[in-house]
Design an enzyme around this catalytic site. Structure first.
Site, short mmCIF file in Angstrom:
data_model
loop_
_atom_site.label_atom_id
_atom_site.label_comp_id
_atom_site.label_asym_id
_atom_site.label_seq_id
_atom_site.Cartn_x
_atom_site.Cartn_y
_atom_site.Cartn_z
N LYS A 190 -10.81 44.17 -75.93
CA LYS A 190 -9.25 43.82 -75.76
C LYS A 190 -9.34 43.21 -74.89
O LYS A 190 -8.33 42.06 -73.92
CB LYS A 190 -8.23 45.05 -75.66
CG LYS A 190 -9.12 46.52 -74.64
CD LYS A 190 -8.09 46.04 -72.61
CE LYS A 190 -8.98 46.92 -72.18
NZ LYS A 190 -8.46 46.86 -70.51
N THR A 247 -3.26 45.74 -72.59
CA THR A 247 -3.36 44.79 -71.06
C THR A 247 -2.99 43.64 -71.45
O THR A 247 -3.40 42.78 -71.24
CB THR A 247 -5.01 44.78 -71.86
OG1 THR A 247 -5.75 46.67 -71.74
CG2 THR A 247 -5.74 44.39 -70.30
O1 LIG Z 1 -6.96 45.93 -65.40
P1 LIG Z 1 -7.47 45.49 -66.27
O2 LIG Z 1 -7.38 44.56 -67.59
O3 LIG Z 1 -9.34 45.83 -66.18
O4 LIG Z 1 -7.40 47.03 -67.43
C1 LIG Z 1 -7.34 48.30 -67.34
C2 LIG Z 1 -7.77 49.23 -68.73
O5 LIG Z 1 -8.44 49.02 -69.29
C3 LIG Z 1 -5.74 49.02 -69.27
O6 LIG Z 1 -6.39 50.43 -70.14
#
Ligand SMILES: O=P(O)(O)OC[C@H](O)CO
Ligand SMILES: NC(=O)c1ccc[n+]([C@@H]2O[C@H](COP(=O)([O-])OP(=O)(O)OC[C@H]3O[C@@H](n4cnc5c(N)ncnc54)[C@H](O)[C@@H]3O)[C@@H](O)[C@H]2O)c1
Length: 329
Positions: A190, A247
């Site tokens: 993701k 995300t």
């Molecule tokens: O800030 P990110 O893109 O690393 O996303 C944070 C978390 O994984 C969201 O679930």
């Protein structure tokens, strides 16, 4: 196990947030930082001012840079960047108790050896019982006590259940699973798709394009996940579709914000603003895995090509739109 001693490895945003969760109902939760200066600053400020400004550490959280502080923990949460997991697990080996649960909270795949985090931990910590915690969860939301639900997977369902009971709070709800591989694929992939979604937002492609991108990203995740043995219900659950939607849909995500900056014309080396963007480390290894399995992942391929400076954002968009028409699978 619900009142077992818990320690946290990694004192960034997510480590601090999870330490606060674990502190509910416990007298002491060790929060290990690899940098002694960072541990001292946390102990003094009682707040992670860089990563979670304005959100205090709970009283029971005890910052430390001494790895021996995990020795009495029955549950250790590993919350360091994915590319640092092997070094940290190896350093923890002399201190981790036999049979302790080692809960991987990082989202990524080891670049050099193409190993999932659970494989890294199995190699470096033979005495541990590995588990994976992943799902839609911004550290700041969790710290503020906003309702959040994530998946916790362990091969042994009884362990997964006990960990869910140990870590759930009124606002942080854990669902158990035994599909470790499915949970870790969703969390890693993701981040790559969020970079693509951010680029689309940065180029102002519109809400319809954003939705199409999420749906086609999910198709890619599903294809790769199935090829690697993930279960469909995992891919459609919190750690798969749930985290993808979060995300890919919020500039609160560092991966999305990184992509957005790229879409607005920032150079690859400047676009993260110094923040951890796990997707930038995962893109290449993800497509290498996909190619090995004979799985098509054009969106992930486009992200890798842009990050490797082989393609501009506009050329990648053009190439995706010009792909031959096909059945929706
Ligand atoms: O800030 P990110 O893109 O690393 O996303 C944070 C978390 O994984 C969201 O679930
Ligand atoms: N922030 C979130 O909302 C969130 C939510 C879910 C999962 N995660 C995942 O948690 C992991 C950590 O993310 P974060 O948000 O805490 O990142 P962060 O950038 O806030 O903090 C990372 C921490 O790791 C430390 N670190 C860096 N290199 C290290 C090394 N070699 N050894 C030990 N420690 C090292 C840094 O000093 C920093 O304290 C990532 O895999 C991320 O995808 C983050």
């Amino acid at each position: 196990m619900t009142r077992d001693t818990i320690a946290v490895l990694g004192a960034g945003a997510w480590g601090a947030a999870l330490a606060n969760v674990a502190a509910q109902g416990r007298r002491r939760v060790a929060l290990w930082a690899h940098d002694p200066g960072h541990a001292e600053t946390l102990a003094r400020d009682r707040e992670n001012r860089r990563h979670l400004p304005g959100l205090p550490l709970a009283h029971a959280v005890a910052p430390t840079s001494d790895l021996a502080s995990i020795a009495d923990a029955r549950v250790v949460l590993a919350v360091v960047p994915a590319q640092a997991m092997r070094d940290v697990a190896r350093a923890a080996r002399p201190y981790l108790a036999d049979g302790a649960a080692f809960v991987i909270c990082a989202k990524g795949i080891e670049r050099d050896r193409r190993h999932f985090m659970s494989e890294v931990v199995a190699e470096e910590l033979p005495q541990a019982r590995p588990a994976v915690l992943s799902g839609p969860s911004f550290a700041a939301d969790v710290c503020k006590g906003l309702p959040t639900a994530v998946t916790l997977a362990a091969a042994d369902e009884a362990l997964a259940q006990r960990l869910c009971e140990a870590l759930s709070t009124k606002t942080f709800r854990l669902y158990r699973s035994t599909d470790i591989r499915g949970v870790e694929i969703g969390g890693a992939a993701k981040n790559v798709f969020a970079i693509a979604a951010g680029m689309a937002a940065g180029r102002r492609l519109g809400a319809s394009a954003q939705a199409a991108l999420i749906a086609r990203s999910f198709a890619e995740l599903t294809r790769l996940g199935r090829a690697l043995g993930a279960r469909s219900e995992t891919l459609m659950g919190l750690s798969g579709l749930g985290d993808l939607v979060l995300t890919c849909g919020s500039a609160q995500s560092r991966n999305f914000a990184f992509g957005q900056a790229l879409g607005q014309g920032a150079a690859v080396q400047d676009a993260s603003g110094g923040k951890l963007t796990e997707g930038a480390f995962t893109a290449r290894v993800l497509i290498e895995m996909a190619r090995k399995e004979g799985v098509e992942m054009p969106i992930a391929e486009a992200v890798d090509a842009i990050l490797s400076l082989r393609l501009s954002v506009d050329a990648a968009i053009e190439a995706l739109l010009m792909r031959p028409l096909k059945a929706e699978i």
